[in-house]
Design a protein around this motif. Structure first.
Motif, PDB file in Angstrom:
ATOM      1  N   MET A  94       3.478  41.082 -78.545  1.00  0.00           N
ATOM      2  CA  MET A  94       4.144  41.847 -77.478  1.00  0.00           C
ATOM      3  C   MET A  94       4.193  43.315 -77.888  1.00  0.00           C
ATOM      4  N   HIS A  95       3.620  44.151 -77.044  1.00  0.00           N
ATOM      5  CA  HIS A  95       3.578  45.581 -77.353  1.00  0.00           C
ATOM      6  C   HIS A  95       4.094  46.376 -76.167  1.00  0.00           C
ATOM      7  N   GLY A  96       4.877  47.404 -76.464  1.00  0.00           N
ATOM      8  CA  GLY A  96       5.357  48.297 -75.428  1.00  0.00           C
ATOM      9  C   GLY A  96       6.584  47.821 -74.688  1.00  0.00           C
ATOM     10  N   LEU A  97       7.314  46.863 -75.254  1.00  0.00           N
ATOM     11  CA  LEU A  97       8.602  46.528 -74.654  1.00  0.00           C
ATOM     12  C   LEU A  97       9.448  47.788 -74.691  1.00  0.00           C
ATOM     13  N   GLN A  98      10.286  47.980 -73.695  1.00  0.00           N
ATOM     14  CA  GLN A  98      10.994  49.254 -73.628  1.00  0.00           C
ATOM     15  C   GLN A  98      12.490  49.081 -73.428  1.00  0.00           C
ATOM     16  N   LEU A  99      13.231  49.797 -74.235  1.00  0.00           N
ATOM     17  CA  LEU A  99      14.678  49.908 -74.113  1.00  0.00           C
ATOM     18  C   LEU A  99      14.997  51.307 -73.601  1.00  0.00           C
ATOM     19  N   VAL A 100      16.116  51.460 -72.922  1.00  0.00           N
ATOM     20  CA  VAL A 100      16.549  52.770 -72.434  1.00  0.00           C
ATOM     21  C   VAL A 100      17.933  53.052 -72.992  1.00  0.00           C
ATOM     22  N   VAL A 101      18.117  54.263 -73.487  1.00  0.00           N
ATOM     23  CA  VAL A 101      19.394  54.707 -74.046  1.00  0.00           C
ATOM     24  C   VAL A 101      19.758  56.060 -73.454  1.00  0.00           C
ATOM     25  N   ALA A 102      21.028  56.409 -73.542  1.00  0.00           N
ATOM     26  CA  ALA A 102      21.481  57.707 -73.035  1.00  0.00           C
ATOM     27  C   ALA A 102      21.164  58.841 -74.008  1.00  0.00           C
ATOM     28  N   ASP A 103      21.056  58.527 -75.303  1.00  0.00           N
ATOM     29  CA  ASP A 103      20.840  59.554 -76.336  1.00  0.00           C
ATOM     30  C   ASP A 103      19.900  58.990 -77.389  1.00  0.00           C
ATOM     31  N   ALA A 104      18.649  59.407 -77.345  1.00  0.00           N
ATOM     32  CA  ALA A 104      17.639  58.865 -78.260  1.00  0.00           C
ATOM     33  C   ALA A 104      17.945  59.201 -79.716  1.00  0.00           C
ATOM     34  N   ALA A 105      18.368  60.421 -79.984  1.00  0.00           N
ATOM     35  CA  ALA A 105      18.643  60.805 -81.375  1.00  0.00           C
ATOM     36  C   ALA A 105      19.769  59.961 -81.960  1.00  0.00           C
ATOM     37  N   ALA A 106      20.828  59.745 -81.187  1.00  0.00           N
ATOM     38  CA  ALA A 106      21.944  58.924 -81.670  1.00  0.00           C
ATOM     39  C   ALA A 106      21.520  57.472 -81.843  1.00  0.00           C
ATOM     40  N   ALA A 107      20.737  56.954 -80.906  1.00  0.00           N
ATOM     41  CA  ALA A 107      20.271  55.567 -81.007  1.00  0.00           C
ATOM     42  C   ALA A 107      19.373  55.389 -82.222  1.00  0.00           C
ATOM     43  N   ARG A 108      18.469  56.347 -82.444  1.00  0.00           N
ATOM     44  CA  ARG A 108      17.592  56.260 -83.605  1.00  0.00           C
ATOM     45  C   ARG A 108      18.400  56.307 -84.898  1.00  0.00           C
ATOM     46  N   ALA A 109      19.371  57.216 -84.967  1.00  0.00           N
ATOM     47  CA  ALA A 109      20.200  57.332 -86.170  1.00  0.00           C
ATOM     48  C   ALA A 109      20.931  56.026 -86.451  1.00  0.00           C
ATOM     49  N   GLU A 110      21.453  55.381 -85.417  1.00  0.00           N
ATOM     50  CA  GLU A 110      22.147  54.109 -85.599  1.00  0.00           C
ATOM     51  C   GLU A 110      21.196  53.030 -86.098  1.00  0.00           C
ATOM     52  N   LEU A 111      20.007  52.956 -85.520  1.00  0.00           N
ATOM     53  CA  LEU A 111      19.040  51.949 -85.963  1.00  0.00           C
ATOM     54  C   LEU A 111      18.601  52.192 -87.400  1.00  0.00           C
ATOM     55  N   VAL A 112      18.324  53.436 -87.734  1.00  0.00           N
ATOM     56  CA  VAL A 112      17.911  53.766 -89.103  1.00  0.00           C
ATOM     57  C   VAL A 112      19.023  53.407 -90.087  1.00  0.00           C
ATOM     58  N   ALA A 141       9.388  50.614 -77.460  1.00  0.00           N
ATOM     59  CA  ALA A 141       9.610  52.031 -77.176  1.00  0.00           C
ATOM     60  C   ALA A 141      11.062  52.169 -76.753  1.00  0.00           C
ATOM     61  N   VAL A 142      11.690  53.234 -77.178  1.00  0.00           N
ATOM     62  CA  VAL A 142      13.066  53.521 -76.769  1.00  0.00           C
ATOM     63  C   VAL A 142      13.031  54.848 -76.029  1.00  0.00           C
ATOM     64  N   GLN A 143      13.382  54.806 -74.755  1.00  0.00           N
ATOM     65  CA  GLN A 143      13.332  55.971 -73.883  1.00  0.00           C
ATOM     66  C   GLN A 143      14.730  56.520 -73.658  1.00  0.00           C
ATOM     67  N   GLU A 144      14.853  57.832 -73.720  1.00  0.00           N
ATOM     68  CA  GLU A 144      16.125  58.471 -73.410  1.00  0.00           C
ATOM     69  C   GLU A 144      16.174  58.806 -71.922  1.00  0.00           C
ATOM     70  N   ILE A 145      17.189  58.265 -71.257  1.00  0.00           N
ATOM     71  CA  ILE A 145      17.526  58.669 -69.891  1.00  0.00           C
ATOM     72  C   ILE A 145      19.010  59.004 -69.940  1.00  0.00           C
ATOM     73  N   ALA A 146      19.315  60.282 -70.019  1.00  0.00           N
ATOM     74  CA  ALA A 146      20.696  60.727 -70.200  1.00  0.00           C
ATOM     75  C   ALA A 146      21.604  60.228 -69.080  1.00  0.00           C
ATOM     76  N   ALA A 147      21.057  60.040 -67.906  1.00  0.00           N
ATOM     77  CA  ALA A 147      21.853  59.548 -66.770  1.00  0.00           C
ATOM     78  C   ALA A 147      22.480  58.184 -67.050  1.00  0.00           C
ATOM     79  N   ARG A 148      21.901  57.408 -67.958  1.00  0.00           N
ATOM     80  CA  ARG A 148      22.478  56.096 -68.291  1.00  0.00           C
ATOM     81  C   ARG A 148      23.863  56.244 -68.914  1.00  0.00           C
ATOM     82  N   GLY A 149      24.109  57.359 -69.564  1.00  0.00           N
ATOM     83  CA  GLY A 149      25.432  57.604 -70.134  1.00  0.00           C
ATOM     84  C   GLY A 149      26.480  57.822 -69.060  1.00  0.00           C
ATOM     85  N   ARG A 150      26.069  58.415 -67.961  1.00  0.00           N
ATOM     86  CA  ARG A 150      26.991  58.668 -66.848  1.00  0.00           C
ATOM     87  C   ARG A 150      27.067  57.482 -65.886  1.00  0.00           C
TER      88      ARG A 150
END
Length: 142
Positions: free
Chosen positions: A69-87, A119-128
């Protein structure tokens, strides 16, 4: 006609290792881990998602090669914060990069132990405006 995508089968070679990765490192909620003498099936759901992943050893799950499986996608409000948490949880995530201007153009990625890619995509609108409002997620927030 309404249709919802609620489950994606994720092919893995070691169910317990996959559960440890997705639950403990990526932070998915463990919905159920069902074992009988004939099968082992586990469902995990990302926080705030209406779609789960299922790993297991049923015939349909064994038809796909682990890691295919390649290219499954998650969406987050803040990519930098999500990446930091995963790391911080031990996930080897790529650097965040903007591939297009505007909301929705920022991504990073990671790979599970079998080679399935996300892939993890940032869509800031998800936070709102989350797709599934917190009050609809139940008392536990999941």
């Amino acid at each position: 006609m309404d249709m919802t995508l609620e489950v994606v089968i994720l092919p893995v070679s070691d169910i317990d290792r996959a559960v440890a990765f997705y639950r403990d490192q990526v932070g998915f909620h463990l919905d159920h881990d069902t074992r009988t003498e004939h099968m082992h099936v586990v469902q995990l759901t990302p926080e705030g998602s209406g779609c789960s992943v299922v790993v297991g050893d049923l015939p349909a799950q064994r038809e796909m090669a682990p890691g295919s499986m390649h290219g499954l996608q998650l969406v987050v409000a803040d990519a930098a914060a999500a990446r930091a948490e995963l790391v911080a949880r031990g996930v080897d995530a790529s650097e965040v990069r903007q591939v297009a201007p505007g909301d929705g153009g920022t991504f990073f990625g990671f790979t599970d132990p079998d080679g399935n890619t996300w892939a993890v995509q940032e869509i800031a609108a998800r936070g709102r405006t989350p797709l599934i409002p917190l009050e609809a997620r139940g008392a536990s927030g999941s």
